[in-house]
Design a protein around this motif. Structure first.
Motif, PDB file in Angstrom:
ATOM      1  N   ASN A 106      53.402  32.781  53.152  1.00  0.00           N
ATOM      2  CA  ASN A 106      53.036  34.533  52.856  1.00  0.00           C
ATOM      3  C   ASN A 106      54.383  34.906  52.819  1.00  0.00           C
ATOM      4  O   ASN A 106      53.832  36.388  53.604  1.00  0.00           O
ATOM      5  CB  ASN A 106      51.827  35.009  54.145  1.00  0.00           C
ATOM      6  CG  ASN A 106      52.293  34.792  55.517  1.00  0.00           C
ATOM      7  OD1 ASN A 106      52.907  33.866  55.393  1.00  0.00           O
ATOM      8  ND2 ASN A 106      52.076  35.272  56.232  1.00  0.00           N
ATOM      9  N   ASP A 107      55.143  34.627  52.970  1.00  0.00           N
ATOM     10  CA  ASP A 107      56.925  35.579  53.139  1.00  0.00           C
ATOM     11  C   ASP A 107      57.132  35.457  51.566  1.00  0.00           C
ATOM     12  O   ASP A 107      57.402  34.467  50.750  1.00  0.00           O
ATOM     13  CB  ASP A 107      57.585  34.594  53.802  1.00  0.00           C
ATOM     14  CG  ASP A 107      59.196  35.750  54.048  1.00  0.00           C
ATOM     15  OD1 ASP A 107      59.116  36.154  55.359  1.00  0.00           O
ATOM     16  OD2 ASP A 107      60.230  35.409  53.658  1.00  0.00           O
ATOM     17  N   MET A 152      47.917  32.871  39.326  1.00  0.00           N
ATOM     18  CA  MET A 152      49.365  33.106  40.615  1.00  0.00           C
ATOM     19  C   MET A 152      48.403  33.685  41.645  1.00  0.00           C
ATOM     20  O   MET A 152      47.380  33.639  41.458  1.00  0.00           O
ATOM     21  CB  MET A 152      49.772  34.428  40.195  1.00  0.00           C
ATOM     22  CG  MET A 152      50.833  34.753  39.088  1.00  0.00           C
ATOM     23  SD  MET A 152      52.371  33.984  39.231  1.00  0.00           S
ATOM     24  CE  MET A 152      53.456  35.246  40.340  1.00  0.00           C
ATOM     25  N   ALA A 153      48.998  33.037  43.439  1.00  0.00           N
ATOM     26  CA  ALA A 153      47.954  33.043  44.001  1.00  0.00           C
ATOM     27  C   ALA A 153      47.981  34.744  45.164  1.00  0.00           C
ATOM     28  O   ALA A 153      49.355  34.372  45.349  1.00  0.00           O
ATOM     29  CB  ALA A 153      48.468  31.483  45.227  1.00  0.00           C
ATOM     30  N   ILE A 154      47.219  34.854  45.594  1.00  0.00           N
ATOM     31  CA  ILE A 154      47.494  35.328  46.941  1.00  0.00           C
ATOM     32  C   ILE A 154      48.101  34.480  48.333  1.00  0.00           C
ATOM     33  O   ILE A 154      46.428  34.735  48.259  1.00  0.00           O
ATOM     34  CB  ILE A 154      46.607  36.749  46.931  1.00  0.00           C
ATOM     35  CG1 ILE A 154      46.205  37.152  45.714  1.00  0.00           C
ATOM     36  CG2 ILE A 154      46.897  38.012  48.006  1.00  0.00           C
ATOM     37  CD1 ILE A 154      45.065  37.850  45.085  1.00  0.00           C
ATOM     38  N   ILE A 182      52.659  37.563  46.333  1.00  0.00           N
ATOM     39  CA  ILE A 182      51.081  36.721  45.083  1.00  0.00           C
ATOM     40  C   ILE A 182      53.357  35.939  45.026  1.00  0.00           C
ATOM     41  O   ILE A 182      53.870  35.789  44.761  1.00  0.00           O
ATOM     42  CB  ILE A 182      51.486  37.679  43.740  1.00  0.00           C
ATOM     43  CG1 ILE A 182      50.836  38.592  44.735  1.00  0.00           C
ATOM     44  CG2 ILE A 182      50.966  37.080  42.649  1.00  0.00           C
ATOM     45  CD1 ILE A 182      49.651  38.278  44.305  1.00  0.00           C
ATOM     46  N   HIS A 183      52.088  34.505  44.734  1.00  0.00           N
ATOM     47  CA  HIS A 183      53.412  33.660  44.556  1.00  0.00           C
ATOM     48  C   HIS A 183      52.591  32.744  42.837  1.00  0.00           C
ATOM     49  O   HIS A 183      51.245  32.880  42.707  1.00  0.00           O
ATOM     50  CB  HIS A 183      53.962  32.365  45.458  1.00  0.00           C
ATOM     51  CG  HIS A 183      54.526  33.132  46.768  1.00  0.00           C
ATOM     52  ND1 HIS A 183      55.788  33.883  46.280  1.00  0.00           N
ATOM     53  CD2 HIS A 183      54.540  33.044  47.816  1.00  0.00           C
ATOM     54  CE1 HIS A 183      56.245  34.589  47.698  1.00  0.00           C
ATOM     55  NE2 HIS A 183      55.269  34.344  48.560  1.00  0.00           N
ATOM     56  N   PRO A 184      53.161  31.909  42.287  1.00  0.00           N
ATOM     57  CA  PRO A 184      53.042  31.077  41.334  1.00  0.00           C
ATOM     58  C   PRO A 184      52.279  29.978  42.057  1.00  0.00           C
ATOM     59  O   PRO A 184      52.812  29.087  43.134  1.00  0.00           O
ATOM     60  CB  PRO A 184      54.026  30.956  40.570  1.00  0.00           C
ATOM     61  CG  PRO A 184      55.343  30.955  41.535  1.00  0.00           C
ATOM     62  CD  PRO A 184      54.714  32.310  42.546  1.00  0.00           C
ATOM     63  N   GLY A 206      43.251  33.589  47.126  1.00  0.00           N
ATOM     64  CA  GLY A 206      42.052  34.166  46.216  1.00  0.00           C
ATOM     65  C   GLY A 206      43.710  33.681  45.079  1.00  0.00           C
ATOM     66  O   GLY A 206      44.912  33.911  45.391  1.00  0.00           O
ATOM     67  N   LEU A 207      43.142  34.149  43.744  1.00  0.00           N
ATOM     68  CA  LEU A 207      43.874  33.482  42.935  1.00  0.00           C
ATOM     69  C   LEU A 207      43.491  35.195  41.840  1.00  0.00           C
ATOM     70  O   LEU A 207      42.905  35.639  41.934  1.00  0.00           O
ATOM     71  CB  LEU A 207      43.215  32.738  41.699  1.00  0.00           C
ATOM     72  CG  LEU A 207      43.849  31.346  42.385  1.00  0.00           C
ATOM     73  CD1 LEU A 207      42.974  30.207  41.719  1.00  0.00           C
ATOM     74  CD2 LEU A 207      45.041  30.835  42.733  1.00  0.00           C
ATOM     75  N   LEU A 208      45.205  35.195  41.480  1.00  0.00           N
ATOM     76  CA  LEU A 208      44.691  36.690  40.465  1.00  0.00           C
ATOM     77  C   LEU A 208      43.724  36.662  38.951  1.00  0.00           C
ATOM     78  O   LEU A 208      43.970  35.544  38.930  1.00  0.00           O
ATOM     79  CB  LEU A 208      46.060  37.211  40.249  1.00  0.00           C
ATOM     80  CG  LEU A 208      46.948  37.725  41.451  1.00  0.00           C
ATOM     81  CD1 LEU A 208      48.435  38.211  40.640  1.00  0.00           C
ATOM     82  CD2 LEU A 208      46.581  39.265  42.114  1.00  0.00           C
ATOM     83  N   GLY A 209      42.810  37.493  38.864  1.00  0.00           N
ATOM     84  CA  GLY A 209      42.210  37.062  37.786  1.00  0.00           C
ATOM     85  C   GLY A 209      40.885  36.371  37.702  1.00  0.00           C
ATOM     86  O   GLY A 209      40.264  36.353  36.686  1.00  0.00           O
ATOM     87  N   LEU A 210      40.863  35.964  38.788  1.00  0.00           N
ATOM     88  CA  LEU A 210      39.894  35.284  39.203  1.00  0.00           C
ATOM     89  C   LEU A 210      38.907  35.138  39.672  1.00  0.00           C
ATOM     90  O   LEU A 210      39.330  35.200  41.495  1.00  0.00           O
ATOM     91  CB  LEU A 210      40.170  33.563  39.520  1.00  0.00           C
ATOM     92  CG  LEU A 210      41.336  32.331  38.230  1.00  0.00           C
ATOM     93  CD1 LEU A 210      41.345  30.956  38.687  1.00  0.00           C
ATOM     94  CD2 LEU A 210      40.523  32.732  36.491  1.00  0.00           C
ATOM     95  N   ASP A 211      37.578  34.805  40.018  1.00  0.00           N
ATOM     96  CA  ASP A 211      36.905  35.086  40.947  1.00  0.00           C
ATOM     97  C   ASP A 211      36.298  34.048  41.402  1.00  0.00           C
ATOM     98  O   ASP A 211      36.185  33.253  41.277  1.00  0.00           O
ATOM     99  CB  ASP A 211      34.762  35.124  40.203  1.00  0.00           C
ATOM    100  CG  ASP A 211      33.715  35.673  40.772  1.00  0.00           C
ATOM    101  OD1 ASP A 211      33.555  34.505  41.859  1.00  0.00           O
ATOM    102  OD2 ASP A 211      33.502  36.949  41.487  1.00  0.00           O
ATOM    103  N   HIS A 212      36.307  34.813  42.613  1.00  0.00           N
ATOM    104  CA  HIS A 212      36.107  33.211  44.178  1.00  0.00           C
ATOM    105  C   HIS A 212      35.253  31.961  43.648  1.00  0.00           C
ATOM    106  O   HIS A 212      35.578  30.881  44.129  1.00  0.00           O
ATOM    107  CB  HIS A 212      35.809  33.924  44.964  1.00  0.00           C
ATOM    108  CG  HIS A 212      36.766  34.488  46.241  1.00  0.00           C
ATOM    109  ND1 HIS A 212      38.058  34.811  45.405  1.00  0.00           N
ATOM    110  CD2 HIS A 212      36.772  35.390  47.312  1.00  0.00           C
ATOM    111  CE1 HIS A 212      38.912  35.524  46.615  1.00  0.00           C
ATOM    112  NE2 HIS A 212      38.005  35.931  47.459  1.00  0.00           N
TER     113      HIS A 212
END
Length: 280
Positions: A106-107, A152-154, A182-184, A206-212
């Motif tokens: 998370n850094d 990309m992941a949050i 945000i990281h790949p 979560g993942l950017l652009g994807l529903d849970h």
């Protein structure tokens, strides 16, 4: 100094070196290369004070300031401790490192490495498992690799989806720990060029652009694949072990399968890393 592989893909044992003494430049270079090759180095038979450990790890990089300052050793705050003697506010025992994860993702610039030095160990149990995410990525079906390559992941301090509860941050720590980064999902190693699955069940929200409903099953599928036995090295601790591992291409977890009446106490330090580059 002797270096011996501990598995086909992850881990090497180092003997015949005393890290409390200055290390010659050519030996430092050999250790640094072994770290990149094996991902985990197990340096046996060390007996280091916190200050000696701090000097020794500089062979591999500069120190990363850990997020939760409540575990800092007072006379050497860059070194933290890991212990089974701490408890949550409600009295439950806190077992550091439970559950698969990579440290401090998370850094914005997650630590490239974590180093643990065994000070006091229980008579049995307490192994640390490592999963090689580069080997796991290479074994993914091409269709899955194509699906995740640009995702990309949050990452947050504590994911709302995590089964593991982390210790609350101190007030000082809260002021400097990012709310989210945000990281790949696929990370390219800056030194080896190898690609790895870069997930963290404890940190990913979560993942950017994807529903849970789509993101969470995908993350579960990747975790189940990446932590299969054939991608793992399991470390059985010995007194005096100093273990350093590469957070950029490994997951790890600690096991709380030992007599909690016995103390497990280790020193911990992390080393600064880079910002994971976006793919494409």
């Amino acid at each position: 100094m002797r270096i011996k592989a501990l598995s086909d893909h992850t881990g090497a044992e180092v003997r015949g070196i005393d890290l409390s003494c200055p290390v010659a430049p050519d030996t430092q270079a050999t250790l640094a290369q072994a770290f990149l090759t094996h991902g985990v180095l197990v340096v046996r038979d060390q007996s280091l004070t916190p200050l000696q450990m701090l000097a020794a790890v500089r062979i591999f990089g500069s120190v990363f300031p850990q997020h939760n300052t409540r575990f800092a050793i007072p006379d050497c705050p860059e070194i933290h401790y890991i212990s089974n003697q701490d408890r949550f506010a409600d009295g439950r025992r806190y077992i550091p490192g439970e559950g698969w994860h990579t440290d401090h993702s998370n850094d914005p610039h997650p630590p490239k490495a974590t180093v643990l030095h065994a000070v006091t160990l229980p008579s049995g149990g307490g192994d640390t498992q490592f999963a090689n995410m580069a080997v796991a990525y290479a074994a993914l079906p091409i269709s899955i690799r194509e699906r995740i390559t640009n995702l990309m992941a949050i990452h947050v301090y504590q994911s709302s989806h995590s089964a593991r509860q982390l210790m609350d941050l101190s007030n000082t720590s809260k002021e400097r720990v990012p709310n989210a980064v945000i990281h790949p999902l696929v990370r390219t190693h800056p030194e080896t060029g190898r690609q790895s699955i870069y997930i963290n069940p404890i940190r990913i929200e979560g993942l950017l652009g994807l529903d849970h409903r789509e993101a969470l099953p995908l993350l579960d599928e990747l975790l189940a694949h990446a932590t299969r036995d054939e991608f793992q090295y399991r470390h059985e601790w010995q007194g005096g072990d100093l273990v350093i591992w590469d957070n950029r291409c490994l997951l790890h977890k600690a096991n709380g399968d030992y007599d909690m009446a016995q103390t497990r106490y280790l020193y911990r330090v992390m080393l600064r890393g880079d910002r994971p580059p976006r793919n494409g």
